[in-house]
Enzyme design. Structure first.
Site, PDB file in Angstrom:
ATOM      1  N   LYS A 116      35.851  47.271  40.084  1.00  7.37           N
ATOM      2  CA  LYS A 116      34.492  46.750  39.994  1.00  7.37           C
ATOM      3  C   LYS A 116      33.676  47.684  39.119  1.00  7.37           C
ATOM      4  O   LYS A 116      33.820  48.909  39.215  1.00  7.37           O
ATOM      5  CB  LYS A 116      33.875  46.699  41.406  1.00  7.37           C
ATOM      6  CG  LYS A 116      34.566  45.715  42.340  1.00  7.37           C
ATOM      7  CD  LYS A 116      34.231  44.290  41.964  1.00  7.37           C
ATOM      8  CE  LYS A 116      34.685  43.317  43.033  1.00  7.37           C
ATOM      9  NZ  LYS A 116      34.343  41.934  42.699  1.00  7.37           N
TER      10      LYS A 116
ATOM     11  N   GLU B  46      35.625  40.124  34.079  1.00 11.07           N
ATOM     12  CA  GLU B  46      35.260  39.024  34.979  1.00 11.07           C
ATOM     13  C   GLU B  46      33.745  38.973  35.182  1.00 11.07           C
ATOM     14  O   GLU B  46      33.114  39.994  35.460  1.00 11.07           O
ATOM     15  CB  GLU B  46      35.984  39.246  36.321  1.00 11.07           C
ATOM     16  CG  GLU B  46      35.766  38.157  37.355  1.00 11.07           C
ATOM     17  CD  GLU B  46      36.567  38.402  38.642  1.00 11.07           C
ATOM     18  OE1 GLU B  46      37.466  39.277  38.661  1.00 11.07           O
ATOM     19  OE2 GLU B  46      36.272  37.720  39.642  1.00 11.07           O
TER      20      GLU B  46
ATOM     21  N   ASP C 149      33.948  33.645  37.350  1.00 12.42           N
ATOM     22  CA  ASP C 149      34.151  33.569  38.798  1.00 12.42           C
ATOM     23  C   ASP C 149      32.953  32.815  39.381  1.00 12.42           C
ATOM     24  O   ASP C 149      32.971  31.580  39.518  1.00 12.42           O
ATOM     25  CB  ASP C 149      34.288  35.001  39.359  1.00 12.42           C
ATOM     26  CG  ASP C 149      34.306  35.084  40.888  1.00 12.42           C
ATOM     27  OD1 ASP C 149      34.187  34.050  41.567  1.00 12.42           O
ATOM     28  OD2 ASP C 149      34.417  36.209  41.439  1.00 12.42           O
TER      29      ASP C 149
ATOM     30  N   ASP D 101      35.582  43.783  36.913  1.00 10.18           N
ATOM     31  CA  ASP D 101      34.731  42.699  37.424  1.00 10.18           C
ATOM     32  C   ASP D 101      33.304  43.215  37.538  1.00 10.18           C
ATOM     33  O   ASP D 101      33.031  44.171  38.275  1.00 10.18           O
ATOM     34  CB  ASP D 101      35.246  42.255  38.805  1.00 10.18           C
ATOM     35  CG  ASP D 101      34.520  41.021  39.344  1.00 10.18           C
ATOM     36  OD1 ASP D 101      33.577  40.542  38.687  1.00 10.18           O
ATOM     37  OD2 ASP D 101      34.904  40.549  40.438  1.00 10.18           O
TER      38      ASP D 101
ATOM     39  N   SER E  38      41.759  44.530  44.209  1.00 10.38           N
ATOM     40  CA  SER E  38      40.403  44.681  43.699  1.00 10.38           C
ATOM     41  C   SER E  38      39.815  45.934  44.338  1.00 10.38           C
ATOM     42  O   SER E  38      39.673  46.003  45.560  1.00 10.38           O
ATOM     43  CB  SER E  38      39.595  43.437  44.094  1.00 10.38           C
ATOM     44  OG  SER E  38      38.240  43.593  43.782  1.00 10.38           O
TER      45      SER E  38
ATOM     46  N   LYS F  35      38.648  30.441  43.132  1.00 12.10           N
ATOM     47  CA  LYS F  35      38.655  30.751  44.570  1.00 12.10           C
ATOM     48  C   LYS F  35      38.545  29.413  45.262  1.00 12.10           C
ATOM     49  O   LYS F  35      37.507  28.742  45.144  1.00 12.10           O
ATOM     50  CB  LYS F  35      37.453  31.617  44.941  1.00 12.10           C
ATOM     51  CG  LYS F  35      37.537  33.031  44.400  1.00 12.10           C
ATOM     52  CD  LYS F  35      36.296  33.841  44.743  1.00 12.10           C
ATOM     53  CE  LYS F  35      36.405  35.240  44.152  1.00 12.10           C
ATOM     54  NZ  LYS F  35      35.133  35.969  44.171  1.00 12.10           N
TER      55      LYS F  35
ATOM     56  N   LYS G 122      42.283  45.614  39.525  1.00 17.93           N
ATOM     57  CA  LYS G 122      40.933  45.268  39.067  1.00 17.93           C
ATOM     58  C   LYS G 122      39.986  46.311  39.620  1.00 17.93           C
ATOM     59  O   LYS G 122      40.091  46.697  40.782  1.00 17.93           O
ATOM     60  CB  LYS G 122      40.618  43.869  39.610  1.00 17.93           C
ATOM     61  CG  LYS G 122      39.172  43.500  39.835  1.00 17.93           C
ATOM     62  CD  LYS G 122      39.056  41.996  40.070  1.00 17.93           C
ATOM     63  CE  LYS G 122      37.966  41.618  41.043  1.00 17.93           C
ATOM     64  NZ  LYS G 122      37.921  40.169  41.317  1.00 17.93           N
TER      65      LYS G 122
ATOM     66  N   GLY H 141      39.851  36.223  45.624  1.00 14.32           N
ATOM     67  CA  GLY H 141      39.769  36.433  47.070  1.00 14.32           C
ATOM     68  C   GLY H 141      38.352  36.762  47.461  1.00 14.32           C
ATOM     69  O   GLY H 141      37.518  37.096  46.608  1.00 14.32           O
TER      70      GLY H 141
END
Ligand code: OSB
Ligand code: MG
Length: 361
Positions: A156, A206, A231, A181, A128, A255, A154, A283
């Site tokens: 952000k 996400e 998430d 995400d 990420s 998670k 991934k 995570g």
């Protein structure tokens, strides 16, 4: 109870904060001569969810540990049943459950995945990457991750750091498995931006909408080709059922630390497997303790997509446990060997990074 503060090798920017270190609340529990560890995935601030290190410390000391001490005899299942009286606070509950599971597996002298009923297997990796000031830095991080054979990347995103960036990333890396995400930065009014994501062949988007929304994500998913992954919105099995019934997502990021621990995570992955919802293990920049739990979790059958499990050196120059997580040349990660979580807390490093320590009982 310990709080450790580990510097991150690079700062981690999301739509909700910039983190430069990981301040983790850890629990050490002992039963006879067996010692177990749990990690709480809270942060000092309530920017990802309402729980913080301070609320978790309060709930653990004043409500969860008293549940244990009031029971003469218990199993993880009976403890979780009695935790139900305490509403929410899933992260605090997970920390206690994690430590109890580590102890239980160690008492049976088996690895944690075996106690969970998982399969002995290598685990897929994923990385990420935080929001970058400069696109060149993002390209460099993606290039490095791709060279290491991470199974998916991934990035952000947030408003105004989305379509243009993804367009450039796709141009430079046409073949990587890529996802984004948003950490709740959008609303349905931004549908024109979110629809624009469809041209980048993303594995998923996400948590695009509000952190506690399930309903509007269903309206969004109907208008997007890109699979929506939830998430923040999924705190328990009931949220999962609501999301599945409404059609709010095609994928769920489980998670274990966010949903109340490994046992609850296992229930959610089982439900998702039965309902054709793909899952992966997210995570929270965990130390080696939390990361070990996340690795063991991914031996369960529902975890068909690569998660946010990266090698230790992506997060910390020095972690509090041995051995560090490393990637094999094929990008897979081995399950830590040995009883329980299979990693050992190095007391010298615990002392070095510790900012708080308190004996509860
Ligand atoms: O939204 O998945 C998230 C880290 C902290 C809080 C929220 C998130 C994340 C990550 C990092 O994306 C995942 C990791 O590598 O641990
Ligand atoms: Mg997320």
């Amino acid at each position: 109870m310990f709080i450790v503060r580990l510097p991150l090798v690079s700062s981690f920017e999301t739509s909700f904060s910039v983190q430069t270190n990981r301040e983790a609340l850890l629990l050490k529990m002992a039963s006879d001569d067996v010692c177990g560890w749990g990690e709480c995935v809270t942060s000092p601030d309530p920017y990802y969810c309402y729980e913080t290190n301070a609320t978790a410390s309060h709930i653990i000391q004043d409500f969860l540990i008293p549940v244990l001490t009031a029971m003469n005899d218990f199993t993880v299942e009976t403890v979780l049943k009695n935790f139900e009286q305490i509403r929410g606070h899933h992260m605090a509950k997970a920390a206690v459950e994690n430590a109890l599971l580590d102890i239980t597996a160690k008492k049976h002298d088996i690895p944690l995945f075996e106690l969970l009923g998982g399969a002995s297997k290598k685990i897929m990796s994923g990385i990420s990457i935080g929001i970058q000031e400069r696109i060149d830095d993002l390209f460099e991080s993606i290039g490095k991750a791709s060279d290491k054979n991470y199974h998916r990347i991934k990035i952000k995103i947030k408003k105004n750091k989305d379509i243009e960036i993804l367009k450039n990333v796709r141009k430079a890396f046409p073949d990587i498995k890529l996802m984004a995400d948003a950490n709740s930065d959008y609303t349905l009014e931004d549908i024109h931006i979110l629809k624009g994501l469809d041209e980048f062949n993303l594995m998923m988007i996400e948590q695009p909408l509000n952190y506690d929304d399930i309903y509007f994500h269903a309206r969004l998913q109907k208008q997007l080709e890109t699979p929506v992954c939830l998430d923040e919105s999924i705190k328990n099995l009931n949220d999962t059922k609501t999301a599945v019934e409404l059609g709010s997502c095609k994928i769920i990021n489980i998670k274990q630390g966010r949903v109340g621990g490994m046992t609850k995570a296992k229930e959610i992955q089982g439900y998702c497997l039965d309902n054709a919802i793909q899952t992966w293990s997210g995570g929270m920049l965990e130390t080696g303790i939390g990361r070990a739990f996340n690795l063991h979790l991914q031996t369960l059958p529902g975890f068909v997509l690569p998660g946010d499990t990266s090698e230790t050196s992506r997060y910390f120059a020095e972690d509090i446990v041995d051995k560090p997580v490393t990637l094999r040349p094929d990008g897979f990660i081995e399950i830590p060997q040995g009883a329980g979580i299979g990693v050992k807390v190095v007391s010298k490093r615990l002392d070095k990074f510790k900012v708080f320590h308190q004996k509860i009982i």
